[in-house]
Design a protein around this motif. Structure first.
Motif, short mmCIF file in Angstrom:
data_model
loop_
_atom_site.label_atom_id
_atom_site.label_comp_id
_atom_site.label_asym_id
_atom_site.label_seq_id
_atom_site.Cartn_x
_atom_site.Cartn_y
_atom_site.Cartn_z
N PHE A 197 41.60 31.01 37.65
CA PHE A 197 40.91 31.67 36.63
C PHE A 197 39.40 31.06 36.71
O PHE A 197 39.28 30.04 36.99
N GLU A 204 36.99 37.53 35.83
CA GLU A 204 37.79 36.89 35.13
C GLU A 204 38.69 35.91 36.01
O GLU A 204 39.12 34.76 35.58
N ASP A 205 39.33 36.43 37.07
CA ASP A 205 39.86 35.68 37.91
C ASP A 205 39.63 35.76 39.40
O ASP A 205 38.80 36.74 39.85
N HIS A 388 48.99 31.34 39.31
CA HIS A 388 47.73 31.09 38.78
C HIS A 388 47.58 29.29 38.63
O HIS A 388 48.53 29.04 37.97
#
Length: 665
Positions: A197, A204-205, A388
């Motif tokens: 992120f 956003e990421d 993530h």
């Protein structure tokens, strides 16, 4: 075109790289597509073969993605290996009852006719290779080819270089060709490298970043603006084209940790290139032309990657960062630091590059000091969700790396070898925040002096030359006084009065070595100076040996003009010499024996090669040329200005200051 998207993954993606090798300890690096069960087979010429299992205790495995696992091999040996003889080795993958060696999974790492790779543990550093600045899309050939040609000639064990020292800019994360960025993104997808992120960004990421329309040639636009006279991107990336010293561009600046890791794999190994296609991303007409030009250079770079990887598999290689390993002008000034670390997105970019450096470069130099950072990275991996990285833990690890003070290291070789960190422990100009910081602060310089005490001779690796070309340093000073240090990379040892003064005093200290050899890069040209202290009977001799770049060069016409002007403005009779901070030093340039008219600066991609005598003094200094042309030997200069051959004379003569041809470069 082959279907690379579904091609089977090779077991090993990059490596092995031989890193810090000692008779009682072997340190190797590789990245595989899965967790491997490995064993190391060794065959010294004078001993029976031996096999060492590489379990968890000696091979730390860290996942970088679904199909990418870093293997950090650190093997202590109960019986020391012999020195100054060939040691054949094989890194074998154990699958059931079979043991597949390098010949099976990476035959390109072996020289023609060789059954195994090998290395030599030298008892004395009497011969080494060094260089910096390896930019894949520069037009020159890769300087690592010089080392491969040398090793392919199969010299005697005692004729092998003790080390390859890479003194900065091993990767250019801030100056990336479009085709290489395209390959990076394809490799991320193919290997499932972990996402992250991006706080404070307009995306956003990481997946949003890769899909963004400005992801190619417009990445500076992704950096947010701040309430100031300049946007953050102007401050962080320079905001202006640098007309004198570099043309580095932030258009494709890498951002994510996955991008950084993918770049290392693609510049160190030919195997990841077999996993990707050559599909061009959507581009406008101008970008398409730029992409096509860059593609020719990247294709040429790819063609010789197998030979570069073969060098890393045969020659112990040590490294230290300079700015492009992280970002151009990294920590240039206190103002730069305030701006870059004052926003979470730019801080994340720097931190990701530093984390990738830790894993791919820093650890192999001195594994003992990186136990805590590696443990913190392992904890970050354990906390990931849906592939993530967890943002809070990610940022906490970056904070720890930005405070880490053990990037430098010392090798207990003969002569002693000290590798300096000139990037993270800087002497900030607190009263004038925009002025360049000193390359090392007072405390770091004191540590440096302490490490030097009572050594008869030493080799120092300083990414930036301690004694540079005075004219160019003068231009940098003028731009700094005008308030524009970013325009000319105003980073040199003389740019900060305090750091320059302490450094000069270290050389004058009575207990520091009799002979210093300073190996440097950074500047994209090569030169050699011999330096003595004026009016001192027992002056040490300082050799400033600069080799740059491995795959980079200075604009040829501009360098010719600088060379000529420097010789005229700072000739021995020039009063400008008395305005320099090193006026108490006698600086004697050596001349490349291939210079046409006495030029002191050699401009050709390649590697430096230095031979030392028994006292640790250089007896022969060469610049090997990547294009295969004969090497340039740096030789003494007669009073008439003509170059002499072959080199420096006897050790006794080379240790003494010369009266003729002396200037203050």
């Amino acid at each position: 075109m082959p279907d690379t998207a579904h091609a089977p993954l090779p077991d090993v993606l990059a490596g092995p790289l031989l890193r810090r090798l000692e008779p009682g300890r072997l340190v190797l690096w590789l990245v595989a597509s899965r967790e491997l069960n490995l064993q190391l087979w060794l065959q010294p010429e004078s001993q029976a073969p031996q096999t060492h299992a590489l379990g968890e205790e000696h091979c730390q495995q860290l996942p970088l993605g679904r199909h990418a696992v870093l293997h950090l091999i650190d093997l202590p040996l109960a019986q020391a290996l012999p020195q100054d003889e060939r040691i054949a080795y094989d890194l074998q993958i154990i699958d059931g009852a079979s043991a597949n060696g390098i010949r099976d999974w990476a035959p390109h790492l072996l020289h023609d006719g060789a059954e195994h790779a090998d290395f030599v543990l030298r008892s004395q550093v009497d011969h080494l290779l060094h260089g910096s600045c390896r930019k894949p899309h520069h037009a020159a050939d890769d300087g690592l080819l010089c080392a491969d040609r040398l090793l392919a000639a199969q010299p005697e064990a005692k004729q092998r270089p003790a080390l390859l020292l890479m003194s900065g800019d091993q990767v250019y994360v801030d100056d990336v060709a479009g085709p290489l960025l395209c390959a990076i993104h394809q490799l991320i997808a193919r290997l499932g490298l972990f996402d992250e992120f991006l706080e404070g960004a307009v995306v956003e990421d990481s997946q949003s970043l890769y899909a963004n329309p400005v992801g190619y040639y417009q990445r500076a636009e992704l950096l947010p603006a701040v309430k100031s006279n300049q946007t953050l991107r102007d401050k962080f990336f320079g905001g202006v084209e640098k007309p004198v010293f570099t043309s580095s561009s932030a258009d494709n600046h890498l951002v994510t940790f996955a991008e950084m890791i993918a770049m290392y794999l693609l510049v160190w190994s030919p195997l990841p290139w077999t996993l990707i296609s050559e599909e061009q991303p959507p581009l406008d007409e101008e970008q398409q032309q730029r992409y096509a030009n860059e593609r020719e250079r990247i294709d040429a770079f790819r063609q010789t990657l197998g030979q570069a990887a073969r060098v890393f598999a045969h020659l112990p290689t040590l490294m230290i960062f300079d700015d492009h390993d992280v970002t151009d002008d990294w920590n240039l000034s206190a103002r730069w630091e305030q701006t870059a670390y004052g926003h979470p997105f730019s801080k994340r970019i720097i931190g990701n590059a530093l984390l990738a450096y830790l894993l791919c470069q820093g650890w192999g130099n001195n594994p003992d000091v990186f136990e805590e950072p590696l443990q913190a990275f392992a904890e970050l991996l354990q906390q990931r969700q849906d592939d993530h990285l967890q943002a809070k833990a990610h940022d906490a690890l970056i904070d720890r790396l930005l405070e880490f003070e053990q990037w430098h290291y010392v090798l207990p070789t003969t002569p002693a070898l000290l590798v300096l960190d000139t990037r993270t422990r800087r002497w900030r100009s607190e009263g004038h925040l925009s002025k360049p910081s000193g390359l090392m602060d007072w405390e770091a310089l004191c540590d440096f002096q302490q490490a030097l005490l009572d050594h008869p001779a030493c080799i120092i690796v300083s990414p930036a030359p301690m004694f540079g070309v005075k004219l160019i340093e003068g231009i940098q000073k003028l731009f700094t006084l005008a308030g524009h240090p970013l325009m000319v990379d105003a980073e040199n040892w003389m740019a900060h009065r305090g750091a320059a003064s302490v450094m000069m005093n270290i050389f004058r200290h009575s207990r520091t070595p009799r002979d210093f050899v300073i190996l440097s890069g950074d500047v994209h040209y090569s030169f050699v100076y011999r330096v003595n202290i004026r009016h001192r009977r027992a002056s040490p001799t300082i050799w400033q040996i600069t080799s740059s770049g491995i795959k980079n060069e200075f604009p040829a016409d501009l360098l010719d003009w600088f060379d000529r002007l420097n010789r005229w403005l700072y000739a021995p009779w020039s009063p400008l010499n008395w305005l320099t901070k090193r006026r108490r030093m006698r600086v004697t340039p050596l001349i490349p024996d291939r210079s046409r008219s006495g030029e002191r600066l050699w401009n050709s991609a390649g590697l430096g090669q230095v031979f030392f005598d028994e006292q640790g003094r250089p007896k022969r200094i060469l610049q090997l040329n990547a294009n295969g042309s004969p090497p340039a030997a740096f030789v003494a200069e007669r009073e008439s200005g003509a170059a002499t051959a072959p080199l420096l004379g006897s050790p006794e003569r080379s240790a003494a200051p010369q009266d003729g041809g002396t200037s203050h470069p």
